[in-house]
Design a protein around this motif. Structure first.
Motif, PDB file in Angstrom:
ATOM      1  N   VAL A  90       0.835  -1.202   0.000  1.00 47.88           N
ATOM      2  CA  VAL A  90       0.000   0.000   0.000  1.00 47.88           C
ATOM      3  C   VAL A  90       0.872   1.255   0.000  1.00 47.88           C
ATOM      4  O   VAL A  90       0.578   2.232  -0.705  1.00 47.88           O
ATOM      5  N   GLY A  91       1.957   1.242   0.766  1.00 47.04           N
ATOM      6  CA  GLY A  91       2.836   2.404   0.819  1.00 47.04           C
ATOM      7  C   GLY A  91       3.469   2.732  -0.518  1.00 47.04           C
ATOM      8  O   GLY A  91       3.572   3.900  -0.914  1.00 47.04           O
ATOM      9  N   THR A  92       3.877   1.698  -1.255  1.00 43.89           N
ATOM     10  CA  THR A  92       4.515   1.922  -2.552  1.00 43.89           C
ATOM     11  C   THR A  92       3.516   2.330  -3.633  1.00 43.89           C
ATOM     12  O   THR A  92       3.925   2.699  -4.732  1.00 43.89           O
ATOM     13  N   ASP A  93       2.235   2.267  -3.339  1.00 37.23           N
ATOM     14  CA  ASP A  93       1.235   2.769  -4.288  1.00 37.23           C
ATOM     15  C   ASP A  93       1.248   4.287  -4.374  1.00 37.23           C
ATOM     16  O   ASP A  93       0.760   4.861  -5.351  1.00 37.23           O
ATOM     17  N   GLY A  94       1.778   4.935  -3.332  1.00 37.98           N
ATOM     18  CA  GLY A  94       1.779   6.393  -3.332  1.00 37.98           C
ATOM     19  C   GLY A  94       3.154   7.030  -3.223  1.00 37.98           C
ATOM     20  O   GLY A  94       3.305   8.225  -3.504  1.00 37.98           O
ATOM     21  N   TYR A  95       4.148   6.228  -2.816  1.00 38.03           N
ATOM     22  CA  TYR A  95       5.481   6.792  -2.605  1.00 38.03           C
ATOM     23  C   TYR A  95       6.540   5.845  -3.161  1.00 38.03           C
ATOM     24  O   TYR A  95       6.302   4.643  -3.309  1.00 38.03           O
ATOM     25  N   ALA A  96       7.711   6.411  -3.432  1.00 35.68           N
ATOM     26  CA  ALA A  96       8.818   5.608  -3.942  1.00 35.68           C
ATOM     27  C   ALA A  96       9.293   4.632  -2.865  1.00 35.68           C
ATOM     28  O   ALA A  96       9.173   4.922  -1.667  1.00 35.68           O
ATOM     29  N   PRO A  97       9.825   3.473  -3.270  1.00 32.35           N
ATOM     30  CA  PRO A  97      10.271   2.480  -2.280  1.00 32.35           C
ATOM     31  C   PRO A  97      11.246   3.031  -1.243  1.00 32.35           C
ATOM     32  O   PRO A  97      11.118   2.715  -0.056  1.00 32.35           O
ATOM     33  N   PHE A  98      12.199   3.855  -1.668  1.00 33.06           N
ATOM     34  CA  PHE A  98      13.133   4.430  -0.702  1.00 33.06           C
ATOM     35  C   PHE A  98      12.398   5.334   0.291  1.00 33.06           C
ATOM     36  O   PHE A  98      12.761   5.401   1.470  1.00 33.06           O
ATOM     37  N   GLN A  99      11.378   6.039  -0.180  1.00 26.57           N
ATOM     38  CA  GLN A  99      10.617   6.905   0.713  1.00 26.57           C
ATOM     39  C   GLN A  99       9.812   6.091   1.723  1.00 26.57           C
ATOM     40  O   GLN A  99       9.692   6.472   2.893  1.00 26.57           O
ATOM     41  N   VAL A 100       9.270   4.972   1.268  1.00 19.21           N
ATOM     42  CA  VAL A 100       8.556   4.072   2.173  1.00 19.21           C
ATOM     43  C   VAL A 100       9.496   3.566   3.262  1.00 19.21           C
ATOM     44  O   VAL A 100       9.164   3.566   4.451  1.00 19.21           O
ATOM     45  N   THR A 101      10.687   3.141   2.849  1.00 21.93           N
ATOM     46  CA  THR A 101      11.652   2.617   3.816  1.00 21.93           C
ATOM     47  C   THR A 101      12.125   3.693   4.780  1.00 21.93           C
ATOM     48  O   THR A 101      12.250   3.450   5.993  1.00 21.93           O
ATOM     49  N   LEU A 102      12.378   4.898   4.258  1.00 26.35           N
ATOM     50  CA  LEU A 102      12.805   5.991   5.128  1.00 26.35           C
ATOM     51  C   LEU A 102      11.734   6.313   6.161  1.00 26.35           C
ATOM     52  O   LEU A 102      12.021   6.446   7.363  1.00 26.35           O
ATOM     53  N   GLY A 103      10.479   6.420   5.715  1.00 28.55           N
ATOM     54  CA  GLY A 103       9.401   6.691   6.654  1.00 28.55           C
ATOM     55  C   GLY A 103       9.260   5.599   7.692  1.00 28.55           C
ATOM     56  O   GLY A 103       9.052   5.860   8.876  1.00 28.55           O
ATOM     57  N   ARG A 104       9.386   4.368   7.233  1.00 28.85           N
ATOM     58  CA  ARG A 104       9.304   3.235   8.158  1.00 28.85           C
ATOM     59  C   ARG A 104      10.368   3.333   9.240  1.00 28.85           C
ATOM     60  O   ARG A 104      10.087   3.129  10.428  1.00 28.85           O
ATOM     61  N   LEU A 105      11.591   3.638   8.867  1.00 22.66           N
ATOM     62  CA  LEU A 105      12.688   3.705   9.826  1.00 22.66           C
ATOM     63  C   LEU A 105      12.549   4.907  10.758  1.00 22.66           C
ATOM     64  O   LEU A 105      12.866   4.820  11.945  1.00 22.66           O
ATOM     65  N   VAL A 106      12.067   6.021  10.229  1.00 25.38           N
ATOM     66  CA  VAL A 106      11.899   7.210  11.059  1.00 25.38           C
ATOM     67  C   VAL A 106      10.858   6.968  12.151  1.00 25.38           C
ATOM     68  O   VAL A 106      11.084   7.257  13.340  1.00 25.38           O
ATOM     69  N   PHE A 107       9.700   6.412  11.766  1.00 24.30           N
ATOM     70  CA  PHE A 107       8.646   6.175  12.749  1.00 24.30           C
ATOM     71  C   PHE A 107       9.031   5.046  13.710  1.00 24.30           C
ATOM     72  O   PHE A 107       8.698   5.085  14.904  1.00 24.30           O
ATOM     73  N   GLY A 108       9.727   4.041  13.214  1.00 21.24           N
ATOM     74  CA  GLY A 108      10.194   2.974  14.096  1.00 21.24           C
ATOM     75  C   GLY A 108      11.202   3.471  15.114  1.00 21.24           C
ATOM     76  O   GLY A 108      11.148   3.121  16.298  1.00 21.24           O
TER      77      GLY A 108
END
Length: 345
Positions: free
Chosen positions: A79-97
């Motif tokens: 779902v995340g990659t439907d709206g954002y680039a894969p690197f952006q998904v991973t960056l957001g994931r790491l920031v919130f984690g």
């Protein structure tokens, strides 16, 4: 996102928090979870104002919650990659984690690790266990179903078994575990439909998912060789590791992606949940389970992950399954279970 490997790391760190260092004693160095000869005692329950222990959610409910959180992670990536680039998904994931673990560290008044050497090793671990595999899974799900990504993730114990034979000289495999290795990879070929020439599968996406699964045991072996005996708590090390991974992605993401022109809400919420729940809260639940019921019982959650990932992909995203996917997944899990059979059992 290999949770089988994470169990071994968490178990080792749990021992460290109770003994002052990561255990280097008679602990399995194979794909088995690190099970100490004397399990770490369960943590003391927080006291209320009247001196009584505060109520705590039953471990079975936390076990189920952790299974669901990690099982749905592959759906959230899709779902995340439907709206954002894969690197952006991973960056957001790491920031919130990282933010979740930072709050936990502040509550427990724990500090980040000290020493240039420790931070250097953590930087490598952050790349192998977080930045690289998280990014590979995100890119893989651009072209493969989340169900297939979840099943590829289940191959990590198989990679770990194979690598431990080469990298960990103290590991002595049994015939059962070697047989499990063969059975597991037969399951992989079944999932991929090898006899049909891998018809209908995106080779690049599948290879990325398998490479992500391979990255986890490599990272675990590196941690075993470099950070054993560091004397830092598991929460401190994990928090620092996620922080470094977030920094790595913060450097890479602007180079390969552009700033989004819009911010779709559903993919953004998926990224927040992926980081806050699947990467941050899940780690904290995981620590509690390992301390309370031991790594052997707690690591059983890994067998539910591909099942939940498949159900979520089909039920929520409408992904289709051929008979080779569930049958192959069962064979993979059987092989993974055999690779964990202890000597003499």
């Amino acid at each position: 996102m290999c949770y089988e490997i994470v169990w071994r790391i968490v178990a080792a760190m749990s021992i460290a928090s109770s003994t002052g260092s990561v255990s280097t004693g008679p602990v399995s160095t194979s794909p088995l979870p690190l099970t100490p000869s004397r399990p770490a005692p369960p943590p003391r329950l927080p006291r209320t104002g009247r001196g009584r222990a505060a109520p705590r959610l039953d471990w079975r409910l936390r076990f189920a919650a952790l299974s669901l959180i990690w099982g749905f992670s592959f759906l959230l990536i899709k779902v995340g990659t439907d709206g954002y680039a894969p690197f952006q998904v991973t960056l957001g994931r790491l920031v919130f984690g990282t933010a979740v673990l930072a709050v936990a560290m502040a509550v427990k008044r724990e500090r980040l690790p000290r020493g240039v050497r420790t931070w250097g090793h953590l930087a490598v671990a952050a790349f192998l266990l977080n930045a690289l595999p998280f990014s590979l899974f995100a890119y893989s799900e651009l072209t493969i179903p989340s169900t297939l990504a979840g099943i590829c993730n289940a191959t990590s114990p198989l990679w770990g078994m194979a690598l431990s034979l080469v990298a960990l000289s103290e590991d002595r495999p049994t015939r059962v575990r070697v047989a499990g290795l063969g059975v597991g990879f037969l399951g992989v070929l079944t999932v991929l439909g090898a006899w049909q020439g891998f018809h209908g599968l995106d080779a690049t996406g599948t290879a990325m998912a398998l490479l992500a699964s391979l990255s986890y045991p490599i990272g675990w072996i590196y941690i075993r060789r470099t950070l054993a005996g560091s004397g830092e708590s598991h929460l401190s090390l994990t928090g620092a590791q996620l922080l470094l991974a977030a920094v790595q992605l913060a450097i890479v993401t602007p180079v390969f992606t552009s700033v989004p022109t819009s911010f779709p809400m559903l993919p953004l919420l998926a990224i927040v949940a992926l980081g806050g729940l699947g990467t941050g809260l899940a780690v904290l639940i995981q620590y509690g389970l390992v301390a309370e019921v031991g790594p052997t019982t707690a690591q059983m959650v890994t067998y539910f992950i591909p099942v939940i990932a498949a159900v979520a992909g089909v039920a929520v995203l409408g992904e289709s399954l051929t008979w080779t996917t569930p049958v192959g997944a069962v064979i993979v899990l059987v092989g993974a279970a055999l690779t964990q059979v202890k000597r003499g059992t």
